[in-house]
Design a protein around this motif. Sequence first.
Motif, PDB file in Angstrom:
ATOM      1  N   MET A  79       1.122  -1.320   0.057  1.00 61.92           N
ATOM      2  CA  MET A  79      -0.327  -0.274  -0.239  1.00 61.92           C
ATOM      3  C   MET A  79       0.954   1.299   0.083  1.00 61.92           C
ATOM      4  N   ALA A  80       0.372   2.243  -0.623  1.00 59.49           N
ATOM      5  CA  ALA A  80       1.165   3.381  -1.071  1.00 59.49           C
ATOM      6  C   ALA A  80       0.949   4.048   0.337  1.00 59.49           C
ATOM      7  N   THR A  81       2.211   4.734   0.616  1.00 60.81           N
ATOM      8  CA  THR A  81       2.632   5.628   2.156  1.00 60.81           C
ATOM      9  C   THR A  81       2.029   6.654   1.786  1.00 60.81           C
ATOM     10  N   ALA A  82       1.427   7.685   3.029  1.00 59.51           N
ATOM     11  CA  ALA A  82       1.141   8.861   3.014  1.00 59.51           C
ATOM     12  C   ALA A  82       1.597   9.818   3.048  1.00 59.51           C
ATOM     13  N   THR A  83       2.831   9.741   3.381  1.00 64.29           N
ATOM     14  CA  THR A  83       3.182  10.773   3.218  1.00 64.29           C
ATOM     15  C   THR A  83       4.530  10.937   2.002  1.00 64.29           C
ATOM     16  N   ALA A  84       5.941  11.397   2.095  1.00 66.75           N
ATOM     17  CA  ALA A  84       6.432  11.515   1.179  1.00 66.75           C
ATOM     18  C   ALA A  84       8.165  10.621   1.500  1.00 66.75           C
ATOM     19  N   SER A  85       7.992   9.265   0.044  1.00 63.02           N
ATOM     20  CA  SER A  85       9.053   9.100  -0.108  1.00 63.02           C
ATOM     21  C   SER A  85      10.746  10.157   0.786  1.00 63.02           C
ATOM     22  N   ARG A  86      11.282   8.806   1.012  1.00 59.41           N
ATOM     23  CA  ARG A  86      12.579   9.181   1.351  1.00 59.41           C
ATOM     24  C   ARG A  86      14.016   9.455   0.560  1.00 59.41           C
ATOM     25  N   THR A  87      13.089   8.791  -0.491  1.00 61.59           N
ATOM     26  CA  THR A  87      14.260   8.932  -1.617  1.00 61.59           C
ATOM     27  C   THR A  87      14.154   9.948  -2.489  1.00 61.59           C
ATOM     28  N   SER A  88      15.775   9.837  -2.422  1.00 62.13           N
ATOM     29  CA  SER A  88      16.317  11.286  -3.109  1.00 62.13           C
ATOM     30  C   SER A  88      15.907  11.252  -4.305  1.00 62.13           C
ATOM     31  N   ALA A  89      15.357  12.321  -5.500  1.00 63.13           N
ATOM     32  CA  ALA A  89      14.947  12.359  -6.182  1.00 63.13           C
ATOM     33  C   ALA A  89      16.222  12.914  -7.810  1.00 63.13           C
TER      34      ALA A  89
ATOM     35  N   THR B 147       8.526  12.120  -4.672  1.00 65.33           N
ATOM     36  CA  THR B 147       7.104  11.475  -4.684  1.00 65.33           C
ATOM     37  C   THR B 147       6.701  11.292  -5.031  1.00 65.33           C
ATOM     38  N   SER B 148       4.866  10.330  -4.319  1.00 63.16           N
ATOM     39  CA  SER B 148       4.641   9.795  -5.307  1.00 63.16           C
ATOM     40  C   SER B 148       3.216   9.879  -5.481  1.00 63.16           C
ATOM     41  N   ASP B 149       3.414  11.525  -6.181  1.00 64.12           N
ATOM     42  CA  ASP B 149       2.189  12.245  -6.325  1.00 64.12           C
ATOM     43  C   ASP B 149       1.878  12.645  -7.480  1.00 64.12           C
ATOM     44  N   GLU B 150       2.705  12.449  -8.484  1.00 64.16           N
ATOM     45  CA  GLU B 150       2.996  12.700  -9.696  1.00 64.16           C
ATOM     46  C   GLU B 150       3.577  11.518 -10.814  1.00 64.16           C
ATOM     47  N   LEU B 151       2.678  12.224 -12.169  1.00 68.34           N
ATOM     48  CA  LEU B 151       2.657  10.786 -12.954  1.00 68.34           C
ATOM     49  C   LEU B 151       2.147  12.253 -14.401  1.00 68.34           C
ATOM     50  N   PHE B 152       2.671  10.757 -15.386  1.00 68.20           N
ATOM     51  CA  PHE B 152       2.404  11.678 -16.656  1.00 68.20           C
ATOM     52  C   PHE B 152       1.398  10.356 -17.585  1.00 68.20           C
ATOM     53  N   ILE B 153       0.576  10.248 -18.156  1.00 68.48           N
ATOM     54  CA  ILE B 153       0.461   9.154 -18.639  1.00 68.48           C
ATOM     55  C   ILE B 153       0.346   9.576 -19.706  1.00 68.48           C
TER      56      ILE B 153
END
Length: 421
Positions: free
Chosen positions: A1-11, A375-381
Motif C-alpha cells: 500500500m502507498a504511504t501517506a507521506t513523501a518518499s525518503r528517496t532522493s529525486a 514523492t509518489s503523487d505525480e505521473l505522466f499518462i
Amino acid sequence: MATATASRTSAKLPESKNVGSALDRALTAGKGILRLSPTWVPRSFLHPGKRVRLHPDDYYSYGLDRGGIDERWFASTTEAANEGRVPDEGLSWCVFDGERFLLRDAVSEGGAKLVGKAIWDRYQKWPVYSKFFDNMGPIPHHMHQSFEDAKLVGQEGKPESYYFPPQYNNCDNHFPYTFMGLEPGTTKEDVRKCLENWNRGDNGIIDLAKAYRLERGTGWLIPPGVLHAPGSLLTYEPQWGSDVFAMFQSLVEGRAVPWSLLVKDMPTEKHHDLDFIIGQLDWEKNVDTHYKESNFLRPLVDEKRSAPGATDRWIVYGHVDGRQLFSAKELTLDPGAKITVNDAGASGWITVQGEGKVGVHDVATPTLIRFGQMTSDELFISADAATAGYTVENTGPGPLVSLRYFGPDVHPDLPKHGKKR
C-alpha cells in the motif's frame, strides 16, 4: 500500500545515458505511465504562500537572491524564464530504476506514443504544462502576450487557466481576490498615464481594475493580452507552454516592480514605446462588460465518464480565442472505489488527496516534502495508456482526489463555455 507521506528517496538520481532505452523500459514496466519527481520554481519578486507542502527550511533552496519557491510545475517541458536560472529550472524529470531523464527528452524520443499523433504531428513537443502557483499576497497586474506578439521576440503566447483546489487551500493568506481586466469605460490614455507615472511610486493601474473574490473549487480562463493580478489562493494553472509576461503595476504591497519586468518579452527597440506596450493588450477583452460571464468556470460533472463511487469533473474547459488549447479534470474516488479511465489523449497527473493505485503505480499525497526529495503523487499518462484505458483505485480510508490536465484539441466533447469563445 502507498504511504501517506513523501518518499525518503532522493529525486536527484544519476541521469540516464540512453534516454530511448530508459524510456522504453519505464513505459513497459509502468504500462504506459511515467513517474515524475517534483519540479520547484522560485520567483525573486514574489512572496511564497507556503502551502505547496515544501519543508519550511527549503523555500529558499535556490538561494535568497533567487527568491522563494512559490511554484511547483507538473509534466513540464517548458523552461522557467528566470534570471540566473539553473539549467533544468521548470523541466520535469522522469524517474525509473535508479535513474532519471527529462520528460522533454522522453517526448522527443517517444513522440506520438507519449503525447498523441495529432499533437506530435502539429507541435513536435508537449506544448502545455500546469503548476501550483502559491503566494502570500497579490502579485502585480500583468498580462501574457498573444502568440502574435510573443513571436516578435521568438517566444510563444501564454493563455492560461485557474482552478483553486480545496485540498491545498487550508487558508486564504493575505488577499483572496484577483483583479481581472479593466473597468468598462477605461481608456488607453488612462493606462498610458499609469505607465508614465511608473517611477513615482504606485502607478495606479489597480484603480482601473475590478477584483473578484476567489472561490475554492472553481476557476477561470485567462486569455492572452488580458491584465490580471492573481490573489492569494493556491492556484492550479493549466496553460500553454510559455513563460512570457508583462507587469503593468509598479508597486505591490510596498515592493517595487522594475520596468524590466514590463518589457522583458518585447522587442528591445520598443521598451519605451508606450503605444506599442499598450497595444499588446487585448483591449476588447480587458473592458468586457461581462468578463465573469465570459471567463468564470464552475466544475461540471462528466456523467459519461463517472461511475458509482467515482466522479470525474471538468474543471478547465471551453475555448480561448476559438481554440481548445488545454483542459483539465478532477477525479474523486470514494474509499474502496475503482474505475477504468479512458481519455482521448495524454495528461499530466497530480494526486491532491488520499492514496491509491493508478495502473501499476502507487500514488499518495505527501504531507511534507524536502527539496530534492522524491514523492509518489505525480505521473505522466501517455497517450497510448490513456486511450487504451487504465485503472484507478482508492486504497485509503478517505477520498482519493487527483487533477489531470490535457493538451490542445484532445476532447471532441469538451463543454463549451462563455461568449466570444
